[in-house]
Design a protein around this motif. Sequence first.
Motif, PDB file in Angstrom:
ATOM      1  N   SER A  76       0.973  -1.364   0.168  1.00  0.00           N
ATOM      2  CA  SER A  76      -0.040  -0.115   0.082  1.00  0.00           C
ATOM      3  C   SER A  76       0.908   1.398   0.088  1.00  0.00           C
ATOM      4  CB  SER A  76      -0.935  -0.028   1.094  1.00  0.00           C
ATOM      5  OG  SER A  76      -0.140   0.211   2.297  1.00  0.00           O
ATOM      6  N   ALA A  77       0.258   2.349  -0.251  1.00  0.00           N
ATOM      7  CA  ALA A  77       0.978   3.626  -0.236  1.00  0.00           C
ATOM      8  C   ALA A  77       1.900   3.908   1.035  1.00  0.00           C
ATOM      9  CB  ALA A  77       0.219   4.725  -0.653  1.00  0.00           C
ATOM     10  N   SER A  78       1.415   3.389   2.281  1.00  0.00           N
ATOM     11  CA  SER A  78       2.045   3.712   3.373  1.00  0.00           C
ATOM     12  C   SER A  78       3.261   2.779   3.636  1.00  0.00           C
ATOM     13  CB  SER A  78       0.876   3.452   4.584  1.00  0.00           C
ATOM     14  OG  SER A  78       0.258   1.955   4.592  1.00  0.00           O
ATOM     15  N   ASP A  79       3.154   1.673   2.784  1.00  0.00           N
ATOM     16  CA  ASP A  79       4.440   1.082   2.850  1.00  0.00           C
ATOM     17  C   ASP A  79       5.850   1.429   2.312  1.00  0.00           C
ATOM     18  OD1 ASP A  79       3.073  -1.128   4.149  1.00  0.00           O
ATOM     19  OD2 ASP A  79       2.385  -2.010   2.280  1.00  0.00           O
ATOM     20  N   ILE A  80       5.506   2.417   1.284  1.00  0.00           N
ATOM     21  CA  ILE A  80       6.585   3.087   0.555  1.00  0.00           C
ATOM     22  C   ILE A  80       7.047   4.533   1.452  1.00  0.00           C
ATOM     23  CG2 ILE A  80       7.073   4.214  -1.710  1.00  0.00           C
ATOM     24  CD1 ILE A  80       4.713   2.378  -2.709  1.00  0.00           C
ATOM     25  N   LEU A  81       8.148   4.661   2.053  1.00  0.00           N
ATOM     26  CA  LEU A  81       8.543   5.567   2.767  1.00  0.00           C
ATOM     27  C   LEU A  81       9.668   6.152   1.982  1.00  0.00           C
ATOM     28  CD1 LEU A  81       8.153   6.968   5.541  1.00  0.00           C
ATOM     29  CD2 LEU A  81       9.962   5.629   6.342  1.00  0.00           C
ATOM     30  N   LEU A  82       9.277   7.677   1.754  1.00  0.00           N
ATOM     31  CA  LEU A  82      10.496   8.632   1.116  1.00  0.00           C
ATOM     32  C   LEU A  82      10.752   9.456   2.332  1.00  0.00           C
ATOM     33  CD1 LEU A  82       9.171   9.030  -2.449  1.00  0.00           C
ATOM     34  CD2 LEU A  82      11.546   8.217  -1.735  1.00  0.00           C
ATOM     35  N   THR A  83      11.926   9.615   2.738  1.00  0.00           N
ATOM     36  CA  THR A  83      12.335  10.588   3.494  1.00  0.00           C
ATOM     37  C   THR A  83      13.729  11.499   2.801  1.00  0.00           C
ATOM     38  OG1 THR A  83      12.003   8.805   5.485  1.00  0.00           O
ATOM     39  CG2 THR A  83      13.367  10.734   5.760  1.00  0.00           C
ATOM     40  N   ARG A  84      13.514  12.790   3.027  1.00  0.00           N
ATOM     41  CA  ARG A  84      14.535  13.476   2.593  1.00  0.00           C
ATOM     42  C   ARG A  84      15.504  13.456   3.509  1.00  0.00           C
ATOM     43  NH1 ARG A  84      14.318  20.027   1.006  1.00  0.00           N
ATOM     44  NH2 ARG A  84      16.506  20.103   0.577  1.00  0.00           N
ATOM     45  N   ILE A  85      16.629  13.083   3.248  1.00  0.00           N
ATOM     46  CA  ILE A  85      17.882  12.792   4.158  1.00  0.00           C
ATOM     47  C   ILE A  85      18.317  14.133   4.768  1.00  0.00           C
ATOM     48  CG2 ILE A  85      20.347  12.149   4.079  1.00  0.00           C
ATOM     49  CD1 ILE A  85      19.552   9.901   1.883  1.00  0.00           C
ATOM     50  N   GLU A  86      18.405  15.241   4.025  1.00  0.00           N
ATOM     51  CA  GLU A  86      18.745  16.652   4.658  1.00  0.00           C
ATOM     52  C   GLU A  86      18.014  16.975   5.831  1.00  0.00           C
ATOM     53  OE1 GLU A  86      19.834  16.463   0.355  1.00  0.00           O
ATOM     54  OE2 GLU A  86      18.088  16.197   1.358  1.00  0.00           O
ATOM     55  N   THR A  87      16.923  16.451   5.983  1.00  0.00           N
ATOM     56  CA  THR A  87      15.912  17.209   6.819  1.00  0.00           C
ATOM     57  C   THR A  87      15.281  16.178   7.708  1.00  0.00           C
ATOM     58  OG1 THR A  87      13.953  17.214   5.626  1.00  0.00           O
ATOM     59  CG2 THR A  87      15.302  18.897   5.474  1.00  0.00           C
ATOM     60  N   GLY A  88      15.331  14.752   7.516  1.00  0.00           N
ATOM     61  CA  GLY A  88      14.948  13.733   8.333  1.00  0.00           C
ATOM     62  C   GLY A  88      13.417  13.562   8.010  1.00  0.00           C
ATOM     63  N   VAL A  89      12.754  14.564   7.219  1.00  0.00           N
ATOM     64  CA  VAL A  89      11.215  14.579   7.084  1.00  0.00           C
ATOM     65  C   VAL A  89      10.768  13.696   6.006  1.00  0.00           C
ATOM     66  CG1 VAL A  89       9.266  16.216   6.635  1.00  0.00           C
ATOM     67  CG2 VAL A  89      11.361  16.985   8.082  1.00  0.00           C
ATOM     68  N   ALA A  90       9.614  12.746   6.525  1.00  0.00           N
ATOM     69  CA  ALA A  90       9.196  11.956   5.356  1.00  0.00           C
ATOM     70  C   ALA A  90       8.166  12.511   4.633  1.00  0.00           C
ATOM     71  CB  ALA A  90       8.679  10.651   6.198  1.00  0.00           C
ATOM     72  N   LEU A  91       8.012  12.123   3.495  1.00  0.00           N
ATOM     73  CA  LEU A  91       6.997  12.580   2.641  1.00  0.00           C
ATOM     74  C   LEU A  91       5.758  12.094   3.061  1.00  0.00           C
ATOM     75  CD1 LEU A  91       6.192  14.298  -0.207  1.00  0.00           C
ATOM     76  CD2 LEU A  91       6.239  11.803  -1.225  1.00  0.00           C
ATOM     77  N   PRO A  92       4.610  13.042   3.321  1.00  0.00           N
ATOM     78  CA  PRO A  92       3.566  12.252   3.948  1.00  0.00           C
ATOM     79  C   PRO A  92       2.892  11.243   2.792  1.00  0.00           C
ATOM     80  CG  PRO A  92       3.454  14.816   4.047  1.00  0.00           C
ATOM     81  CD  PRO A  92       4.639  14.280   3.291  1.00  0.00           C
ATOM     82  N   ALA A  93       2.142  10.176   3.409  1.00  0.00           N
ATOM     83  CA  ALA A  93       1.657   9.240   2.600  1.00  0.00           C
ATOM     84  C   ALA A  93       0.414   9.695   1.641  1.00  0.00           C
ATOM     85  CB  ALA A  93       1.004   8.157   3.198  1.00  0.00           C
ATOM     86  N   ALA A  94       0.013  10.964   1.954  1.00  0.00           N
ATOM     87  CA  ALA A  94      -1.267  11.485   1.308  1.00  0.00           C
ATOM     88  C   ALA A  94      -0.499  12.172   0.000  1.00  0.00           C
ATOM     89  CB  ALA A  94      -1.955  12.598   2.132  1.00  0.00           C
ATOM     90  N   ASP A  95       0.783  12.558   0.083  1.00  0.00           N
ATOM     91  CA  ASP A  95       1.460  12.989  -1.171  1.00  0.00           C
ATOM     92  C   ASP A  95       1.776  12.091  -2.190  1.00  0.00           C
ATOM     93  OD1 ASP A  95       1.005  15.644  -0.211  1.00  0.00           O
ATOM     94  OD2 ASP A  95       2.904  15.908   0.753  1.00  0.00           O
ATOM     95  N   LEU A  96       1.686  10.898  -1.721  1.00  0.00           N
ATOM     96  CA  LEU A  96       2.274   9.883  -2.934  1.00  0.00           C
ATOM     97  C   LEU A  96       1.133   8.980  -3.390  1.00  0.00           C
ATOM     98  CD1 LEU A  96       5.279   7.526  -2.268  1.00  0.00           C
ATOM     99  CD2 LEU A  96       3.155   6.243  -2.750  1.00  0.00           C
TER     100      LEU A  96
END
Length: 166
Positions: free
Chosen positions: A41-61
């Motif tokens: 599911s979309a929630s299983d796919i985690l994209l985290t910006r390394i510079e900030t440590g902030v993950a892309l919200p699942a709603a944006d994917l």
Amino acid sequence: PLDDIFGPVVTDVIVNGGAGQRSMVSRLDIVFSEDVGQTLSASDILLTRIETGVALPAADLAFVYDAAIHTATCTFPSLLAGSLDDGTFRLELKAADITDTLGNPLDGNGDGWNGDDYASDLFRFFGDGDGDHDVNVRDATALAPANLATAASQNYDPRFDYDGDG
């Protein structure tokens, strides 16, 4: 077969359909060795910006899974121009959440032992028309004719349309 004890592996991550550019990153194809569509599911796919440590919200994917080719295609329709922001991102898939049709968990590191998370890094750098992680003369040469061109112009190049407005 019922004696299959091997978990699925990620065989490829294709950025922008294989295009070399990283000026805009609007699509990721995650290719698995076997069908994981019933558990992914979309929630299983985690994209985290390394510079900030902030993950892309699942709603944006957004993603679509094609069982015939074992591929999850991810897009980012709610982001500016449908592209990730500038930065280096870590793509992670959690083994506990992703299994094949027999329930074997993901073998994220491909070592033959199920249960390992998958991780891979990718980047987006606006203006990087050739995907070499810099903006230099080669990129500027590609940008020059596209500068201020509209989608109706033959010089328009979507790689350099920052806000995706054509």
